[in-house]
Design a protein around this motif. Structure first.
Motif, PDB file in Angstrom:
ATOM      1  N   SER A  52      39.481  57.970  60.072  1.00 32.74           N
ATOM      2  CA  SER A  52      37.973  58.010  59.552  1.00 32.74           C
ATOM      3  C   SER A  52      37.242  58.452  60.674  1.00 32.74           C
ATOM      4  O   SER A  52      37.519  58.596  61.787  1.00 32.74           O
ATOM      5  CB  SER A  52      37.559  56.545  59.166  1.00 32.74           C
ATOM      6  OG  SER A  52      37.704  55.673  60.310  1.00 32.74           O
ATOM      7  N   ILE A  53      35.787  58.577  60.507  1.00 30.61           N
ATOM      8  CA  ILE A  53      34.617  58.592  61.278  1.00 30.61           C
ATOM      9  C   ILE A  53      34.131  57.248  61.469  1.00 30.61           C
ATOM     10  O   ILE A  53      33.874  56.533  60.542  1.00 30.61           O
ATOM     11  CB  ILE A  53      33.627  59.474  60.703  1.00 30.61           C
ATOM     12  CG1 ILE A  53      34.178  60.970  60.417  1.00 30.61           C
ATOM     13  CG2 ILE A  53      32.483  59.705  61.554  1.00 30.61           C
ATOM     14  CD1 ILE A  53      33.044  61.791  59.542  1.00 30.61           C
ATOM     15  N   GLY A  54      34.273  56.949  62.553  1.00 31.27           N
ATOM     16  CA  GLY A  54      33.936  55.205  63.189  1.00 31.27           C
ATOM     17  C   GLY A  54      33.521  55.522  64.545  1.00 31.27           C
ATOM     18  O   GLY A  54      33.076  56.208  65.006  1.00 31.27           O
ATOM     19  N   ASP A  55      33.735  54.187  65.056  1.00 32.57           N
ATOM     20  CA  ASP A  55      33.435  53.911  66.288  1.00 32.57           C
ATOM     21  C   ASP A  55      34.438  54.138  67.290  1.00 32.57           C
ATOM     22  O   ASP A  55      35.399  53.666  67.225  1.00 32.57           O
ATOM     23  CB  ASP A  55      32.868  52.376  66.248  1.00 32.57           C
ATOM     24  CG  ASP A  55      32.341  51.832  67.818  1.00 32.57           C
ATOM     25  OD1 ASP A  55      32.275  52.772  68.708  1.00 32.57           O
ATOM     26  OD2 ASP A  55      31.646  50.987  67.709  1.00 32.57           O
ATOM     27  N   PRO A  56      34.233  55.135  68.290  1.00 29.50           N
ATOM     28  CA  PRO A  56      35.406  55.357  69.308  1.00 29.50           C
ATOM     29  C   PRO A  56      35.747  54.064  70.115  1.00 29.50           C
ATOM     30  O   PRO A  56      36.787  54.013  70.454  1.00 29.50           O
ATOM     31  CB  PRO A  56      34.459  56.555  70.313  1.00 29.50           C
ATOM     32  CG  PRO A  56      33.195  56.267  69.916  1.00 29.50           C
ATOM     33  CD  PRO A  56      32.800  55.822  68.694  1.00 29.50           C
ATOM     34  N   ALA A  57      34.854  53.042  70.153  1.00 27.43           N
ATOM     35  CA  ALA A  57      35.208  51.813  70.965  1.00 27.43           C
ATOM     36  C   ALA A  57      36.369  51.058  70.181  1.00 27.43           C
ATOM     37  O   ALA A  57      37.040  50.480  71.022  1.00 27.43           O
ATOM     38  CB  ALA A  57      34.017  50.941  70.856  1.00 27.43           C
ATOM     39  N   THR A  80      31.281  47.421  75.989  1.00 31.92           N
ATOM     40  CA  THR A  80      30.609  46.060  75.392  1.00 31.92           C
ATOM     41  C   THR A  80      31.203  46.305  73.920  1.00 31.92           C
ATOM     42  O   THR A  80      31.814  44.971  73.456  1.00 31.92           O
ATOM     43  CB  THR A  80      29.423  45.993  75.191  1.00 31.92           C
ATOM     44  OG1 THR A  80      28.723  45.933  76.713  1.00 31.92           O
ATOM     45  CG2 THR A  80      28.679  44.718  74.565  1.00 31.92           C
ATOM     46  N   ARG A  81      31.181  47.065  72.923  1.00 38.81           N
ATOM     47  CA  ARG A  81      31.564  47.121  71.627  1.00 38.81           C
ATOM     48  C   ARG A  81      33.058  47.021  71.607  1.00 38.81           C
ATOM     49  O   ARG A  81      33.854  46.489  70.752  1.00 38.81           O
ATOM     50  CB  ARG A  81      31.113  48.442  70.893  1.00 38.81           C
ATOM     51  CG  ARG A  81      29.647  48.454  70.904  1.00 38.81           C
ATOM     52  CD  ARG A  81      29.289  49.610  69.837  1.00 38.81           C
ATOM     53  NE  ARG A  81      30.155  50.713  69.911  1.00 38.81           N
ATOM     54  CZ  ARG A  81      29.560  51.809  70.913  1.00 38.81           C
ATOM     55  NH1 ARG A  81      28.456  51.609  71.511  1.00 38.81           N
ATOM     56  NH2 ARG A  81      30.584  53.007  70.699  1.00 38.81           N
ATOM     57  N   LEU A 132      33.603  43.371  72.148  1.00 39.55           N
ATOM     58  CA  LEU A 132      33.256  42.616  70.913  1.00 39.55           C
ATOM     59  C   LEU A 132      34.656  42.629  69.711  1.00 39.55           C
ATOM     60  O   LEU A 132      34.964  41.751  69.082  1.00 39.55           O
ATOM     61  CB  LEU A 132      32.154  43.161  70.129  1.00 39.55           C
ATOM     62  CG  LEU A 132      31.856  42.662  68.993  1.00 39.55           C
ATOM     63  CD1 LEU A 132      31.355  41.119  69.010  1.00 39.55           C
ATOM     64  CD2 LEU A 132      30.432  43.260  68.250  1.00 39.55           C
ATOM     65  N   TYR A 133      35.000  43.931  69.626  1.00 38.38           N
ATOM     66  CA  TYR A 133      36.105  44.289  68.529  1.00 38.38           C
ATOM     67  C   TYR A 133      37.273  43.495  68.893  1.00 38.38           C
ATOM     68  O   TYR A 133      37.999  42.981  68.090  1.00 38.38           O
ATOM     69  CB  TYR A 133      36.406  45.846  68.490  1.00 38.38           C
ATOM     70  CG  TYR A 133      35.483  46.728  67.925  1.00 38.38           C
ATOM     71  CD1 TYR A 133      34.379  45.983  67.275  1.00 38.38           C
ATOM     72  CD2 TYR A 133      35.256  47.796  68.319  1.00 38.38           C
ATOM     73  CE1 TYR A 133      33.385  46.997  66.715  1.00 38.38           C
ATOM     74  CE2 TYR A 133      34.278  48.885  67.592  1.00 38.38           C
ATOM     75  CZ  TYR A 133      33.086  48.357  67.121  1.00 38.38           C
ATOM     76  OH  TYR A 133      32.141  48.860  66.346  1.00 38.38           O
ATOM     77  N   HIS A 134      37.713  43.431  70.398  1.00 36.31           N
ATOM     78  CA  HIS A 134      38.701  42.673  70.857  1.00 36.31           C
ATOM     79  C   HIS A 134      38.625  41.272  70.427  1.00 36.31           C
ATOM     80  O   HIS A 134      39.731  40.789  69.792  1.00 36.31           O
ATOM     81  CB  HIS A 134      39.118  42.785  72.101  1.00 36.31           C
ATOM     82  CG  HIS A 134      40.250  42.470  72.828  1.00 36.31           C
ATOM     83  ND1 HIS A 134      41.384  43.040  72.269  1.00 36.31           N
ATOM     84  CD2 HIS A 134      40.457  41.477  73.852  1.00 36.31           C
ATOM     85  CE1 HIS A 134      42.465  42.360  73.155  1.00 36.31           C
ATOM     86  NE2 HIS A 134      41.957  41.600  73.767  1.00 36.31           N
ATOM     87  N   GLU A 135      37.646  40.717  70.660  1.00 30.97           N
ATOM     88  CA  GLU A 135      37.216  39.222  70.105  1.00 30.97           C
ATOM     89  C   GLU A 135      37.209  39.144  68.742  1.00 30.97           C
ATOM     90  O   GLU A 135      37.746  38.068  68.101  1.00 30.97           O
ATOM     91  CB  GLU A 135      36.300  38.786  70.844  1.00 30.97           C
ATOM     92  CG  GLU A 135      36.160  38.511  72.405  1.00 30.97           C
ATOM     93  CD  GLU A 135      35.138  37.831  72.999  1.00 30.97           C
ATOM     94  OE1 GLU A 135      34.169  37.206  71.983  1.00 30.97           O
ATOM     95  OE2 GLU A 135      35.196  37.361  74.089  1.00 30.97           O
ATOM     96  N   LEU A 136      36.726  40.162  68.036  1.00 31.55           N
ATOM     97  CA  LEU A 136      36.797  39.937  66.547  1.00 31.55           C
ATOM     98  C   LEU A 136      38.076  39.955  65.817  1.00 31.55           C
ATOM     99  O   LEU A 136      38.131  39.618  64.706  1.00 31.55           O
ATOM    100  CB  LEU A 136      35.764  40.975  65.874  1.00 31.55           C
ATOM    101  CG  LEU A 136      34.309  40.699  66.139  1.00 31.55           C
ATOM    102  CD1 LEU A 136      33.402  41.509  65.458  1.00 31.55           C
ATOM    103  CD2 LEU A 136      33.737  39.357  65.868  1.00 31.55           C
ATOM    104  N   GLU A 137      38.969  40.276  66.754  1.00 32.79           N
ATOM    105  CA  GLU A 137      40.417  40.407  65.981  1.00 32.79           C
ATOM    106  C   GLU A 137      40.872  38.793  65.776  1.00 32.79           C
ATOM    107  O   GLU A 137      41.698  38.708  64.786  1.00 32.79           O
ATOM    108  CB  GLU A 137      41.254  41.125  66.950  1.00 32.79           C
ATOM    109  CG  GLU A 137      41.366  42.628  66.816  1.00 32.79           C
ATOM    110  CD  GLU A 137      41.655  43.123  65.476  1.00 32.79           C
ATOM    111  OE1 GLU A 137      42.585  42.567  64.781  1.00 32.79           O
ATOM    112  OE2 GLU A 137      40.994  44.230  64.892  1.00 32.79           O
TER     113      GLU A 137
END
Length: 409
Positions: free
Chosen positions: A217-222, A257-258, A261-266
C-alpha cells in the motif's frame, strides 16, 4: 497426512493446466495454510490452501499486491517477487499457485549492527519505498495519508486503553507521540506493510526474494523498519544510516520514533487479539510485555525512549557511522523463522474491497464456473498471457477430512 502434498500437486495441475509435475514435497512454513512445493519442469511452485477465513482474506490481499507489481515495478526491485500463476477450487475455499522463492530465513534477533545483511536490508527496504505511487493507485491498493495513519494509531491506542490493562505510563507515552504534529509530518511511500525477517529470503548474505505482499500500500515507511527493533536500537540505527544513503528519508529522528511506536503497538494488537478471542494466555503474555515497557525499561521501552530523545542524524553523522562500521567476514547462521506477535499486522491492507470466495450452490454450476475462471485470471492477468477455460480450472472439491486441523498459536 502423507496424501496432502499429492492432493495439492493434483490441485496445482488443475490451476495451471500446462504444469508437468516431477515431484512434490511438504511445506510447513505457515500454519495458516496447507501448502506444498511442486517441482515443475523449469521451476518450483508453491500451492497453498487457507485454513481459516482470516487466511483467505490475507491470501486475497496478497493476490492483489502481486497483481499490482507488474513487470515494470518488479524490474526496479533488487530481489525476486512471487508470481501468481493460477487458482482452483478446494472444498469451500481455493488453492492458489505461485512461483516458489528459494532461500533461507533468519531470526531478526540474531542481527547485529555490523552484520553483512545490514546493507542488503537497507537497500531492499529503500527499493520498495522508491516504487511509484501509481503501483497502488492503479492496482486498487490502499492509499493513506500521514494523517490517516496517525488516526489509525490513535484508534488502536483508544481500543487498547478500553481494556484497562495498559499501564498508565505506557499509555501516556503513546498518546504524546500521536498528539505531536511534527512526528506525523512526513511523505507516505509505497510500503510492503508486513515486512519482517520471515518475509525475506537469503542466499550468500544477500536478499534474493521477498514474500508476503498482502499489505502492499501507500503508507508510512517507518512501518517497514519497526521489526528491526527486535534486534535492538543499534541495529535499527545502522540500517537507517544506510537507508538514508539510498533515498531521502526526511527526518531520521521522527522516522525512528514512529518505528519505535509501531513496534510497541504490536503488543497492543496482541493484547486486543487476546481480549477479543477470550484467550487468557495471550492476555497474560501481552500484559507481561506491557509491564516491562513501564518507565522505558525492557527492550521495547528502551527502543522507544532512545528513539524519542535523539536529535536527527546529519549527513556527516551518517557518513561517520558508515566509516566506523568494520568489515565483517564471518557469515550469519541460518535459523528458524522469527515468530511475529500476530498475523494481523498493525496497518494491514484494507479488506473492504475484498470479497470472500462465494460458495457454489448446486443450482448455480454455470455461474460458479464463470466466477472461478475470473478469479483465476485476475491476479496475474498482466504477467500471464495464457487464458484457460473455467471447466479446465476446476477440480473435485478436496475432502475436508484430508486437511489437518489448524494448530493453535
Amino acid at each position: 497426512m502423507a496424501s496432502i502434498p499429492f492432493t495439492l500437486a493434483a490441485l496445482a495441475t488443475s490451476a495451471v493446466p500446462e504444469l508437468i509435475v516431477f515431484g512434490v514435497r511438504a511445506h510447513e512454513e505457515d500454519d495458516s495454510y496447507v501448502s506444498a512445493v511442486v517441482i515443475g519442469e523449469e521451476e518450483e511452485l508453491l500451492v497453498r490452501i487457507p485454513r481459516t477465513q482470516a487466511a483467505e482474506v490475507q491470501q486475497s490481499g496478497e493476490l492483489l499486491g502481486l497483481a499490482a507489481l507488474t513487470a515494470g515495478p518488479r524490474s526496479e526491485l533488487p530481489f525476486a517477487v512471487p508470481l501468481a500463476l493460477g487458482m482452483t477450487r478446494a472444498g469451500d475455499t481455493r488453492a492458489v499457485v505461485t512461483t516458489h522463492l528459494p532461500g533461507e530465513v533468519f531470526d531478526a534477533e540474531d542481527l547485529e549492527e555490523d552484520a553483512i545483511l545490514i546493507e542488503p536490508i537497507a537497500q531492499a527496504i529503500a527499493a520498495i519505498h522508491a516504487l511509484p505511487h501509481s503501483v497502488a493507485q492503479q492496482g486498487g491498493l490502499p492509499v493513506r495519508s500521514s494523517q490517516d495513519l496517525r488516526l489509525l494509531a490513535t484508534r488502536l491506542i483508544d481500543r487498547a486503553e478500553s481494556t484497562r490493562l495498559v499501564p498508565e505510563t505506557v499509555l501516556r507515552r503513546w498518546e504524546r507521540i500521536v498528539e505531536s504534529a511534527e512526528i506525523w509530518d512526513f511523505a507516505p511511500t509505497m510500503v510492503h506493510g508486513s515486512l519482517d525477517s520471515e518475509q525475506l529470503r537469503i542466499e550468500n548474505d544477500e536478499i534474493t526474494g521477498v514474500v508476503g505482499w498482502s499489505e502492499l500500500s501507500i503508507g508510512d515507511p517507518a512501518s517497514d523498519l519497526a521489526w528491526l527493533l527486535s534486534a535492538g536500537q543499534d541495529v535499527l540505527d545502522s540500517v537507517l544510516a544506510r537507508y538514508a544513503k539510498h533515498r531521502s528519508a526526511g527526518s531520521i529522528s521522527t522516522l525512528r520514533t514512529r518505528a519505535a511506536l509501531y513496534h510497541e503497538l504490536e503488543v497492543a494488537r496482541w493484547l486486543l487479539h487476546g481480549t477479543e478471542s477470550h484467550d487468557q494466555t495471550v492476555i497474560d503474555d501481552a500484559v507481561g510485555m506491557l509491564d516491562r515497557m513501564v518507565g522505558g525499561s525492557g527492550p521495547l521501552g528502551a527502543a522507544f525512549a532512545s528513539s524519542t530523545n535523539r536529535e536527527p542524524l546529519s549527513e556527516s553523522e551518517v557518513s561517520a557511522l558508515l566509516d566506523e562500521t568494520p568489515e565483517v567476514t564471518d557469515l550469519l547462521s541460518d535459523t528458524a523463522a522469527y515468530e511475529a506477535l500476530d498475523e494481523d499486522r498493525m496497518f494491514g491492507v484494507d479488506t473492504d474491497f475484498i470479497e470472500p470466495l462465494p460458495k457454489k450452490d448446486a443450482g448455480d454450476e454455470d455461474a460458479g464456473d464463470e466466477d472461478a475462471a475470473g478469479d483465476a485470471e485476475s491476479p496475474h492477468a498482466a504477467d500471464t498471457p495464457t487464458e484457460t477455460a473455467a471447466d479446465e480450472q476446476l477440480t473435485e472439491p478436496i475432502d475436508p477430512d484430508e486437511l489437518p486441523e489448524p494448530k493453535r498459536r
